[in-house]
Design an enzyme around this catalytic site. Structure first.
Site, mmCIF file in Angstrom:
data_model
loop_
_atom_site.group_PDB
_atom_site.id
_atom_site.type_symbol
_atom_site.label_atom_id
_atom_site.label_comp_id
_atom_site.label_asym_id
_atom_site.label_seq_id
_atom_site.Cartn_x
_atom_site.Cartn_y
_atom_site.Cartn_z
ATOM 1 N N SER A 109 34.400 35.638 32.780
ATOM 2 C CA SER A 109 33.888 34.161 33.461
ATOM 3 C C SER A 109 32.686 33.741 33.103
ATOM 4 O O SER A 109 32.846 33.129 32.176
ATOM 5 C CB SER A 109 34.346 34.388 35.200
ATOM 6 O OG SER A 109 35.270 33.757 35.765
ATOM 7 N N GLU A 203 39.764 32.188 27.483
ATOM 8 C CA GLU A 203 41.011 32.788 28.670
ATOM 9 C C GLU A 203 39.958 31.836 29.391
ATOM 10 O O GLU A 203 39.765 31.139 29.891
ATOM 11 C CB GLU A 203 40.622 33.752 28.704
ATOM 12 C CG GLU A 203 39.084 34.212 29.397
ATOM 13 C CD GLU A 203 39.066 33.756 30.598
ATOM 14 O OE1 GLU A 203 39.632 34.140 31.620
ATOM 15 O OE2 GLU A 203 38.077 34.047 30.632
ATOM 16 N N HIS A 271 41.315 38.287 32.730
ATOM 17 C CA HIS A 271 40.280 38.149 34.599
ATOM 18 C C HIS A 271 41.075 38.479 35.205
ATOM 19 O O HIS A 271 41.396 39.449 36.536
ATOM 20 C CB HIS A 271 41.010 37.064 35.079
ATOM 21 C CG HIS A 271 39.224 35.822 34.969
ATOM 22 N ND1 HIS A 271 38.871 35.001 34.173
ATOM 23 C CD2 HIS A 271 38.262 35.918 36.018
ATOM 24 C CE1 HIS A 271 38.113 34.719 33.868
ATOM 25 N NE2 HIS A 271 37.715 34.926 35.093
#
EC number: 3.4.16.-
Length: 288
Positions: A109, A203, A271
């Site tokens: 992230s 992503e 995630h």
């Protein structure tokens, strides 16, 4: 994969937003699992928010991270955080010492910022992976894959992800990237790696069609797709959970002028609780 072994010491850090104190029980559960795997666990003093419920300064978080790079007993560093504040840490890091220490750093992230800065400045390999997966919904499989890959050296199951070809049938190159939004924080800085002849992994947790579209547009405008060897599309959680149209694959294809970039799609990088790991700064070779 001999990154570390049983009885090694590892550290837990937060280089992005400090963890809420409400997470302490879950982190203690994680530490218990790691100790059951015969790992010695050390915490950053800035792992959680401070007494005023504020994230520690970038300077303090950077100092805590460097403490573990400088400690020869620590064999691997796992960042448990996410959020928005990771780029505050970069200018407080000693990349020459990090290069010399050459120990694996794990995060995902917002940690995309540090992962790619580390590669750009040191050429060391680090890993897009969230250790807290060991205490999430898919914990049994995650613990098994973690143990088999890193401690038993039995297989590479934590890195073996399923995928399908969207365009092309072969890709080979060094992987950079991570979270589609957070990677762009490095645009225009000395920490952004070159995209030439690389494989770009992207992503996202959040982002509707408009947000994802504008992120892709910025990658186009900074030339990220000009000389790519391949594109790995991970899980775009919000976008795909809402069954947004067009599909993430079609959205990206509609915006790319280069129809020769090999592209694969996987939902096992991102995630989700069942997400696997991918090595950034390492070469990957895929073919149909």
């Amino acid at each position: 994969m001999n990154l570390f072994r049983k009885n090694d010491s590892i550290s837990l850090v937060s280089c992005s937003n400090g963890l809420d104190i409400s997470m302490r029980d879950k982190i203690n559960e994680l530490k218990y699992i790691l100790k059951q795997l015969n790992l010695n666990v050390f915490e950053s003093e800035a792992l959680y928010k401070d007494e005023n419920n504020k994230t520690f300064s970038g300077a303090i978080r950077g100092k805590e991270l460097m403490k573990f790079y400088n400690d020869n007993e620590i064999k691997a560093i796992f960042d448990l955080s996410g959020g928005d504040l990771c780029n505050e840490v970069i200018r407080h890091l000693d990349f020459s010492q990090i290069k010399k220490a050459n120990k694996p750093f794990f995060g995902y992230s917002d940690l995309t910022v540090i992962l790619n800065a580390l590669y750009s400045k040191t050429n060391n390999v680090n890993y897009n992976y969230q250790l807290r997966n060991l205490v999430r919904e898919d914990s049994i499989n995650q613990i098994k894959n973690f143990n088999n890959t890193f401690l038993l050296n039995k297989d590479n199951s934590l890195f073996d992800f399923n995928y399908e070809w969207i365009q092309g049938s072969y890709m080979d190159g060094t992987v950079v990237g991570g979270n589609i939004r957070c990677m762009l924080k490095l645009a225009g800085t000395e920490y952004m790696p070159s995209f030439d002849n690389k494989i770009l992994f992207l992503e996202a947790l959040s982002g509707d069609a408009n947000k994802i579209s504008t992120f892709i547009e910025q990658y186009i405008q900074i030339g990220a797709f000009n000389n790519l060897n391949g594109l790995i599309l991970g899980h775009f959680t919000e976008y795909e959970s809402a069954n947004s149209t067009p599909s993430i694959e079609d959205l990206i294809l509609s915006k790319l002028s280069n129809d020769k970039i090999p592209i694969i799609k996987t939902n096992e990088l991102g995630h989700s609780a069942n997400s696997k790991a991918i090595a950034l700064g390492s070469n990957i070779h895929l073919f149909s």
